[in-house]
Design an enzyme around this catalytic site. Structure first.
Site, PDB file in Angstrom:
ATOM      1  N   TYR A   1       0.839  -1.200   0.000  1.00 47.80           N
ATOM      2  CA  TYR A   1       0.000   0.000   0.000  1.00 47.80           C
ATOM      3  C   TYR A   1       0.877   1.254   0.000  1.00 47.80           C
ATOM      4  O   TYR A   1       0.636   2.203  -0.761  1.00 47.80           O
ATOM      5  CB  TYR A   1      -0.908  -0.015   1.231  1.00 47.80           C
ATOM      6  CG  TYR A   1      -1.938   1.095   1.263  1.00 47.80           C
ATOM      7  CD1 TYR A   1      -3.157   0.960   0.610  1.00 47.80           C
ATOM      8  CD2 TYR A   1      -1.700   2.280   1.963  1.00 47.80           C
ATOM      9  CE1 TYR A   1      -4.108   1.971   0.645  1.00 47.80           C
ATOM     10  CE2 TYR A   1      -2.640   3.293   2.007  1.00 47.80           C
ATOM     11  CZ  TYR A   1      -3.847   3.130   1.346  1.00 47.80           C
ATOM     12  OH  TYR A   1      -4.772   4.142   1.381  1.00 47.80           O
TER      13      TYR A   1
ATOM     14  N   LYS B   1       0.984   4.073  -2.973  1.00 46.90           N
ATOM     15  CA  LYS B   1       0.557   5.448  -2.729  1.00 46.90           C
ATOM     16  C   LYS B   1       1.700   6.445  -2.908  1.00 46.90           C
ATOM     17  O   LYS B   1       1.470   7.582  -3.337  1.00 46.90           O
ATOM     18  CB  LYS B   1      -0.074   5.567  -1.346  1.00 46.90           C
ATOM     19  CG  LYS B   1      -1.394   4.797  -1.204  1.00 46.90           C
ATOM     20  CD  LYS B   1      -2.435   5.243  -2.236  1.00 46.90           C
ATOM     21  CE  LYS B   1      -3.798   4.608  -1.989  1.00 46.90           C
ATOM     22  NZ  LYS B   1      -4.831   5.089  -2.945  1.00 46.90           N
TER      23      LYS B   1
END
Length: 264
Positions: free
Chosen positions: A157, A161
């Site tokens: 993640y 991002k």
């Protein structure tokens, strides 16, 4: 300046739940015709129907952002229906349950990167093909505090991002000259069901989404000066500002909406 989108068209991926749903509503209430693309078909159809019944111009199209053909079909459909795309919000994303490097399987890595980063790339490219020709447009990509800090989330993640922030900045450098602003919003701890939705989307590739939850559910209060979770509507208000003429000279920014977390 009035935050108006009257006469404009917006496309949003992952716009049927959580932060995406709040952005969809905010854009539609500001006057935009909004086309929502999402993978949760029943949820998305019901959500869009409810907004339409309330007098807003919102439609839903099932879209898997891992597939470029789906994203292109979403954008092309909006163009056919409304003639232009003024705003593209790449919001579709899934969470990795705080899985660290040794806990991250290849399958989980691929799913997170494909949805969060490659899906954003597909959305940007599909929109830019139209916006460059028109000489105007707004692109808003959803990153995260996890795209600004290494200690906020799990490995895949965080990588995805941070990638969204880098993609956003490069596109701003290369495309702002065409009248297109490109920015990222970076939510912190927000009241959504990202864990449950991510589990449903990732299926057997998903990790234990309850990791880090239960033993100390108030741990975020030690990190966030505001001492509370943000709301999807608070994130949506920033997206709306960037989508309107009020945000016309802001490009290439990664804007934290985090109750002061990144200031610590």
């Amino acid at each position: 300046m009035e935050l108006s989108l009257k006469g404009r068209t917006a496309v949003i991926t992952g716009g049927e739940t959580g932060i995406g749903a709040a952005i969809t509503r905010a854009l539609a209430e500001a006057g935009a015709a909004v086309v929502v693309g999402g993978i949760l078909e029943e949820v998305g159809t019901t959500f869009a129907r409810g907004l339409a019944q309330a007098g807003l111009t919102v439609t839903f199209q099932k879209t898997d952002v891992r597939k470029e053909a789906d994203v292109n079909a979403l954008v092309d459909g909006a163009l056919r229906q409304f003639g232009a795309i003024d705003v593209m919000v790449n919001n579709a994303g899934v969470f990795d349950g705080f899985a660290d490097c040794l806990e991250t399987t290849e399958a989980l890595w691929d799913q997170i990167i494909d949805i969060n980063l490659k899906g954003t790339f597909f959305g940007c490219r599909a929109a830019l093909k139209h916006m460059v020709t028109r000489g105007s447009g707004r692109i808003i990509n959803t990153s995260s505090v996890g795209g600004l800090r290494g200690a906020a989330d799990g490995l895949s993640y965080t990588a995805s991002k941070f990638g969204v922030v880098g993609l956003t900045r490069q596109l701003a450098v290369t495309h702002t000259q065409y009248g297109i602003t490109v920015n990222a919003i970076c939510p912190g701890v927000i009241q959504t069901d990202i864990r449950g939705n991510s589990a449903a989307i990732l299926g057997s590739d998903g990790p234990d989404m309850q990791k880090g939850v239960g033993s100390d559910p108030d741990a975020y209060k030690r990190l966030v000066p505001a001492k509370r979770k943000g709301t999807p509507e608070e994130v949506a208000s920033v997206a709306l500002f960037l989508a309107t003429d009020a945000g016309s000279y802001i490009s290439g920014q990664a804007i934290a909406i985090d109750g002061g977390w990144t200031a610590t």
